[in-house]
Design a protein around this motif. Structure first.
Motif, PDB file in Angstrom:
ATOM      1  N   TYR A  51      54.051  42.324  43.213  1.00 21.23           N
ATOM      2  CA  TYR A  51      53.471  41.274  44.046  1.00 21.23           C
ATOM      3  C   TYR A  51      54.531  40.296  44.552  1.00 21.23           C
ATOM      4  CZ  TYR A  51      48.732  42.677  42.827  1.00 21.23           C
ATOM      5  OH  TYR A  51      47.555  43.382  42.696  1.00 21.23           O
TER       6      TYR A  51
ATOM      7  N   ASP B  51      40.937  28.522  40.941  1.00 24.26           N
ATOM      8  CA  ASP B  51      39.908  29.364  40.336  1.00 24.26           C
ATOM      9  C   ASP B  51      40.018  29.255  38.825  1.00 24.26           C
ATOM     10  OD1 ASP B  51      37.822  31.227  40.111  1.00 24.26           O
ATOM     11  OD2 ASP B  51      38.606  32.399  41.787  1.00 24.26           O
TER      12      ASP B  51
ATOM     13  N   SER C  62      41.145  43.149  36.466  1.00 23.77           N
ATOM     14  CA  SER C  62      40.663  43.214  37.839  1.00 23.77           C
ATOM     15  C   SER C  62      40.381  41.824  38.405  1.00 23.77           C
ATOM     16  CB  SER C  62      39.405  44.075  37.934  1.00 23.77           C
ATOM     17  OG  SER C  62      38.372  43.548  37.119  1.00 23.77           O
ATOM     18  N   LYS C  63      39.824  40.919  37.559  1.00 26.71           N
ATOM     19  CA  LYS C  63      39.535  39.561  38.016  1.00 26.71           C
ATOM     20  C   LYS C  63      40.833  38.810  38.290  1.00 26.71           C
ATOM     21  CE  LYS C  63      35.028  39.797  37.627  1.00 26.71           C
ATOM     22  NZ  LYS C  63      34.349  39.253  36.450  1.00 26.71           N
TER      23      LYS C  63
ATOM     24  N   GLN D 121      43.688  40.101  39.077  1.00 24.85           N
ATOM     25  CA  GLN D 121      44.275  40.702  40.266  1.00 24.85           C
ATOM     26  C   GLN D 121      43.646  40.135  41.529  1.00 24.85           C
ATOM     27  OE1 GLN D 121      44.306  44.976  40.119  1.00 24.85           O
ATOM     28  NE2 GLN D 121      44.647  45.204  42.301  1.00 24.85           N
ATOM     29  N   GLN D 122      42.335  40.008  41.551  1.00 24.31           N
ATOM     30  CA  GLN D 122      41.638  39.480  42.725  1.00 24.31           C
ATOM     31  C   GLN D 122      42.055  38.049  43.029  1.00 24.31           C
ATOM     32  OE1 GLN D 122      37.462  39.916  41.921  1.00 24.31           O
ATOM     33  NE2 GLN D 122      37.554  42.149  41.854  1.00 24.31           N
ATOM     34  N   VAL D 123      42.143  37.221  41.983  1.00 24.75           N
ATOM     35  CA  VAL D 123      42.513  35.818  42.172  1.00 24.75           C
ATOM     36  C   VAL D 123      43.948  35.699  42.677  1.00 24.75           C
ATOM     37  CG1 VAL D 123      42.897  33.615  40.996  1.00 24.75           C
ATOM     38  CG2 VAL D 123      40.875  34.981  40.456  1.00 24.75           C
TER      39      VAL D 123
ATOM     40  N   GLU E 264      45.778  37.954  44.277  1.00 26.49           N
ATOM     41  CA  GLU E 264      45.887  38.464  45.647  1.00 26.49           C
ATOM     42  C   GLU E 264      45.320  37.471  46.655  1.00 26.49           C
ATOM     43  OE1 GLU E 264      44.070  42.315  45.716  1.00 26.49           O
ATOM     44  OE2 GLU E 264      45.733  43.278  44.651  1.00 26.49           O
ATOM     45  N   LYS E 265      44.221  36.822  46.292  1.00 24.70           N
ATOM     46  CA  LYS E 265      43.611  35.841  47.190  1.00 24.70           C
ATOM     47  C   LYS E 265      44.560  34.669  47.423  1.00 24.70           C
ATOM     48  CE  LYS E 265      39.488  32.969  47.766  1.00 24.70           C
ATOM     49  NZ  LYS E 265      38.211  32.523  47.164  1.00 24.70           N
TER      50      LYS E 265
ATOM     51  N   GLY F  99      49.188  46.897  43.989  1.00 23.97           N
ATOM     52  CA  GLY F  99      47.813  47.174  43.613  1.00 23.97           C
ATOM     53  C   GLY F  99      47.127  48.209  44.476  1.00 23.97           C
TER      54      GLY F  99
ATOM     55  N   THR G 138      39.069  48.533  35.848  1.00 20.82           N
ATOM     56  CA  THR G 138      38.320  47.638  36.743  1.00 20.82           C
ATOM     57  C   THR G 138      36.818  47.621  36.512  1.00 20.82           C
ATOM     58  OG1 THR G 138      38.127  49.344  38.458  1.00 20.82           O
ATOM     59  CG2 THR G 138      40.056  47.910  38.550  1.00 20.82           C
TER      60      THR G 138
END
Length: 255
Positions: free
Chosen positions: A26, A101, A110-111, A113-115, A117-118, A132, A214
């Protein structure tokens, strides 16, 4: 390119968070940790992290109070809070003080990763690149661009991707091409540098890993969904491919 600070008073949590994602993919070139609020303040001022992840309770201190102090210093940092169920009121305080967040412990990969990336896209104005995910023009197993493979091999790969959850074999593929299975296997091996059976297993394993990391699906259901009606056979292949069992991988993905 990016710098990360992780703050928690439990060393095992810090190590787990450092292992939870492939941070380098990342763009994180430096990761620092702290087990105390005082240490977090010092490291944050020295590091100027792009993202800082704080536990809501650090000893007798509150993570959001430390974040408040850092915000007063106008650090160019985006903040995330971790909390347990019993600390949810604290998490609400953290949100009020402007964190991006909050993540509930045990933190799911997975959570997280989402945060991350956002924040990278929306707040740091960066791009995710290959992090990812897969290059859509390159086969995820072979690592070879599709346009460098023959039409025959590409068709075989497409069949695997469409039918990996079913009872697909080299013989069944060869029958559709009206070819000798041994000859077809030799052609595939020459171009892919692996046997058809090895490719099929690897493709199934990648999908199984993604589901394990995930989702909360039962391992038996995941095995069936990637073409393994025999659970013991699935476990054997998974252990051989990744060097750990499905349950071990899922446990290590959570902090």
């Amino acid at each position: 390119m990016y710098k990360l600070l992780i703050v928690d008073d439990e060393p095992q949590i810090l190590e787990g968070m450092k292992r939870s994602l492939d941070w380098a993919s990342y763009g994180f070139q430096r990761i620092e940790t702290s087990e105390t609020g005082e240490g977090a303040l010092s490291k944050a001022v020295e590091l100027l992290p792009d993202i800082a992840i704080f536990d809501v309770c650090i000893g007798t201190e509150r993570g959001y109070e430390i974040i408040g102090k850092l915000k007063e210093m106008r650090l160019p940092t985006q903040y995330i809070i971790m909390s347990g169920y019993s600390e949810f009121e604290y998490a609400r305080e953290a949100i009020r003080c402007g964190v991006k967040d909050y993540l509930l412990k045990p933190v799911e990969r997975s959570k997280l990763q989402q945060v991350i990336e956002k924040i990278i896209v929306e707040d740091l104005h960066g791009t995710l690149g290959g992090a990812g995910g897969e290059d859509p023009n390159t086969d995820p197993i072979l690592g070879i661009p599709y346009d460098q493979l023959s039409k025959l091999t590409n068709r075989i790969l497409m069949m695997v991707k469409a039918e990996y959850a079913q009872n697909i074999t080299l013989k069944s593929v060869a029958e559709r091409f009206r070819m000798n299975s041994t000859y077809l296997g030799q052609l595939f091996l020459k171009e892919a540098q692996m046997k058809f059976s090895e490719y099929l297993m690897a493709y199934r394993m990648l999908h199984a890993r993604e589901l394990i990391l995930t989702t909360s699906e039962k391992i038996s259901s995941i095995a069936l969904s990637v073409g393994y009606p025999n659970l013991n056979y699935f476990y054997t292949h998974f252990q051989s491919y990744f060097g750990k069992s499905p349950s071990e991988m899922r446990k290590k993905s959570q902090v």
